[in-house]
Design a protein around this motif. Structure first.
Motif, PDB file in Angstrom:
ATOM      1  N   PHE A  36       0.875  -1.146   0.053  1.00  0.00           N
ATOM      2  CA  PHE A  36       0.018   0.210   0.198  1.00  0.00           C
ATOM      3  C   PHE A  36       1.071   1.495  -0.088  1.00  0.00           C
ATOM      4  CE2 PHE A  36      -3.042   3.174   1.699  1.00  0.00           C
ATOM      5  CZ  PHE A  36      -4.202   2.868   0.979  1.00  0.00           C
ATOM      6  N   PRO A  37       0.583   2.132  -0.782  1.00  0.00           N
ATOM      7  CA  PRO A  37       1.464   3.353  -0.815  1.00  0.00           C
ATOM      8  C   PRO A  37       1.184   4.159   0.413  1.00  0.00           C
ATOM      9  CG  PRO A  37      -0.011   3.171  -2.890  1.00  0.00           C
ATOM     10  CD  PRO A  37      -0.557   2.278  -1.914  1.00  0.00           C
ATOM     11  N   CYS A  38       2.426   4.502   1.062  1.00  0.00           N
ATOM     12  CA  CYS A  38       2.572   5.131   2.332  1.00  0.00           C
ATOM     13  C   CYS A  38       3.880   5.966   2.233  1.00  0.00           C
ATOM     14  CB  CYS A  38       2.471   4.241   3.521  1.00  0.00           C
ATOM     15  SG  CYS A  38       3.806   3.200   3.601  1.00  0.00           S
ATOM     16  N   VAL A  39       4.083   6.757   3.360  1.00  0.00           N
ATOM     17  CA  VAL A  39       5.123   7.452   3.406  1.00  0.00           C
ATOM     18  C   VAL A  39       5.247   7.956   5.081  1.00  0.00           C
ATOM     19  CG1 VAL A  39       4.303   9.981   2.808  1.00  0.00           C
ATOM     20  CG2 VAL A  39       6.596   9.448   2.953  1.00  0.00           C
ATOM     21  N   LEU A  40       6.256   7.521   5.562  1.00  0.00           N
ATOM     22  CA  LEU A  40       6.562   8.169   7.055  1.00  0.00           C
ATOM     23  C   LEU A  40       7.165   9.390   7.150  1.00  0.00           C
ATOM     24  CD1 LEU A  40       8.208   4.578   8.342  1.00  0.00           C
ATOM     25  CD2 LEU A  40       6.125   5.764   9.367  1.00  0.00           C
ATOM     26  N   VAL A  41       6.675  10.279   8.259  1.00  0.00           N
ATOM     27  CA  VAL A  41       7.115  11.465   8.332  1.00  0.00           C
ATOM     28  C   VAL A  41       7.776  11.416   9.816  1.00  0.00           C
ATOM     29  CG1 VAL A  41       6.558  13.819   8.816  1.00  0.00           C
ATOM     30  CG2 VAL A  41       5.536  12.556   7.021  1.00  0.00           C
ATOM     31  N   ASP A  42       9.054  12.076  10.032  1.00  0.00           N
ATOM     32  CA  ASP A  42       9.653  12.281  11.229  1.00  0.00           C
ATOM     33  C   ASP A  42      10.187  10.863  11.740  1.00  0.00           C
ATOM     34  OD1 ASP A  42      11.061  13.806  12.977  1.00  0.00           O
ATOM     35  OD2 ASP A  42       9.616  13.553  14.514  1.00  0.00           O
ATOM     36  N   ASN A  43      10.440   9.805  10.883  1.00  0.00           N
ATOM     37  CA  ASN A  43      10.841   8.712  11.091  1.00  0.00           C
ATOM     38  C   ASN A  43      11.715   7.842   9.729  1.00  0.00           C
ATOM     39  OD1 ASN A  43      10.113   6.907  13.482  1.00  0.00           O
ATOM     40  ND2 ASN A  43       8.109   7.915  13.211  1.00  0.00           N
ATOM     41  N   GLU A  44      12.482   6.919  10.286  1.00  0.00           N
ATOM     42  CA  GLU A  44      13.283   6.147   8.870  1.00  0.00           C
ATOM     43  C   GLU A  44      12.610   4.684   9.094  1.00  0.00           C
ATOM     44  OE1 GLU A  44      17.878   5.892   7.897  1.00  0.00           O
ATOM     45  OE2 GLU A  44      17.379   5.678  10.091  1.00  0.00           O
ATOM     46  N   SER A  45      12.782   4.304   7.699  1.00  0.00           N
ATOM     47  CA  SER A  45      12.408   2.794   7.604  1.00  0.00           C
ATOM     48  C   SER A  45      13.152   2.132   6.518  1.00  0.00           C
ATOM     49  CB  SER A  45      11.079   2.686   7.213  1.00  0.00           C
ATOM     50  OG  SER A  45      10.510   1.348   6.982  1.00  0.00           O
ATOM     51  N   ASP A  46      13.572   0.868   6.663  1.00  0.00           N
ATOM     52  CA  ASP A  46      14.292   0.199   5.650  1.00  0.00           C
ATOM     53  C   ASP A  46      13.415  -0.168   4.450  1.00  0.00           C
ATOM     54  OD1 ASP A  46      16.638   0.211   7.048  1.00  0.00           O
ATOM     55  OD2 ASP A  46      16.247  -1.491   8.272  1.00  0.00           O
ATOM     56  N   VAL A  47      12.097  -0.173   4.699  1.00  0.00           N
ATOM     57  CA  VAL A  47      11.086  -0.704   3.955  1.00  0.00           C
ATOM     58  C   VAL A  47       9.952   0.074   3.269  1.00  0.00           C
ATOM     59  CG1 VAL A  47      11.351  -3.082   4.589  1.00  0.00           C
ATOM     60  CG2 VAL A  47       9.446  -1.638   5.428  1.00  0.00           C
ATOM     61  N   ALA A  48       9.753   1.223   3.777  1.00  0.00           N
ATOM     62  CA  ALA A  48       8.952   2.140   3.566  1.00  0.00           C
ATOM     63  C   ALA A  48       9.562   3.730   3.086  1.00  0.00           C
ATOM     64  CB  ALA A  48       8.042   2.603   4.396  1.00  0.00           C
ATOM     65  N   SER A  49       9.029   4.342   2.332  1.00  0.00           N
ATOM     66  CA  SER A  49       9.394   5.808   2.094  1.00  0.00           C
ATOM     67  C   SER A  49       9.371   6.444   3.231  1.00  0.00           C
ATOM     68  CB  SER A  49       8.661   6.418   0.955  1.00  0.00           C
ATOM     69  OG  SER A  49       8.810   5.960  -0.428  1.00  0.00           O
TER      70      SER A  49
END
Length: 335
Positions: A143-156
């Motif tokens: 599912f298209p998603c983006v994290l804000v003020d966080n880091e992820s190895d799998v998501a934008s």
């Protein structure tokens, strides 16, 4: 009522090109899109939402998932500013926004299920706990998603250059002659708290300053009360620091109040520097020196990344947004 044929006649572009521009098709140049969108706005064009959904196979709705420990929600000034920027940028591309919860009526459902039930095209995620099982379910899905003020190895993701910001804060205090610098840090369960703590320690090492365990105090989840309690502990130290770097502005405001209650003057008796540059920093007394996070750019980048993921199926993208030292009145030179 204005139609695409009216816009076509006014701009000189074909009805097909006008339709594609209004529906954000990638095969229309950005310059052409802007000409058409501007003329459509001037002419009061209102798209037929049902026709647009049928044509593009999209709902033209983006979800906002806000999940944080303080339960302040959208009232939080830092995230509120990001959401406002995000809102402005996605609305320019024709999207509506919908807040996503875990429950619909009395029926508990997951965040991902809610996104699917409501038919949103993608979701922006703001969370203090990215390891939450339901957050992970979305991140690890397609599912298209983006994290804000966080880091992820799998998501934008989109976040500020926290390590650079911490160095700027400590280096500034160092340039003023401070050598005994304390740190009120945010919860280590959060991305910002953890990485800014690391940034503070790295800055001490780069400047050959001693790490003093008593000077490192947990302020919790970036709240006013957390900063207040942490500052009370610092002021009990016999060899008191001359300056305190606080990992968030709300905590810094609490720290300043705690110092004032003890009869201390800011910055004459102790210097304090924050992190965020909330709007109230310029009105607080003293006006707070801090590290500015560019909320306008964070929201814009998050919008661009998510829309690209929706329209162009672009894979994981991470953007680190630059920060800036904002000098005001809460730090004193000892030189």
């Amino acid at each position: 009522m204005t139609t695409i044929y009216d816009i076509s006649k006014a701009t000189g572009f074909s009805p097909t090109t006008v339709s594609k521009a209004l529906n954000n098709y990638p095969d229309v140049s950005e310059k052409t899109k802007q000409i058409i969108l501007k003329k459509a706005s001037e002419m009061g064009y209102i798209p037929n939402s049902h026709a647009r959904i049928l044509t593009t196979k999209k709902s033209w709705t983006i979800g906002i998932l806000f999940d944080e420990k303080l339960n302040i929600g959208i009232k939080h000034p830092f995230f509120n500013a990001i959401i406002e920027s995000f809102k402005k940028n996605v609305e320019m591309k024709g999207y509506d926004l919908l807040f996503i919860s875990k429950d619909i009526g009395k029926n508990p459902i997951t965040y991902l299920d809610h996104c699917k039930i409501r038919g949103v095209d993608g979701v922006i995620i703001i969370t203090s706990d990215p390891k939450n099982e339901q957050i992970q379910e979305i991140i690890n899905s397609d599912f298209p998603c983006v994290l804000v003020d966080n880091e992820s190895d799998v998501a934008s993701s989109v976040y500020s250059d926290n390590l650079r910001g911490c160095y700027l804060a400590v280096e500034y205090l160092y340039s003023l002659g401070h050598r005994k610098i304390a740190h009120i840090y945010g919860s280590q369960e959060t991305f910002a708290g953890k990485i800014r703590y690391e940034g503070f320690i790295n800055a001490l090492e780069k400047l050959n300053l001693e790490k003093i365990d008593e000077y490192l105090v947990d302020g919790g989840y970036f709240s006013f009360d957390g900063g207040y309690r942490a500052m009370k502990k610092i002021l009990e130290i016999d060899d008191r620091p001359t300056a305190v770097f606080v990992s968030g502005d709300l905590m810094a405001f609490g720290a300043i109040n705690a110092a004032k209650e003890e009869g201390l003057r800011i910055p004459e008796d102790i210097s304090i520097i924050g992190y965020d540059d909330l709007e109230m920093c310029r009105y607080f007394t003293p006006r707070l020196t801090t590290i500015r996070q560019n909320t306008e750019l964070i929201g814009e980048q998050a919008a661009n990344i998510l829309i690209d993921a929706i329209d162009k199926k672009i894979a994981r993208t991470s953007v680190i947004v630059p920060v800036e030292l904002i000098i005001r009145d809460s730090c004193k030179s000892l030189i």
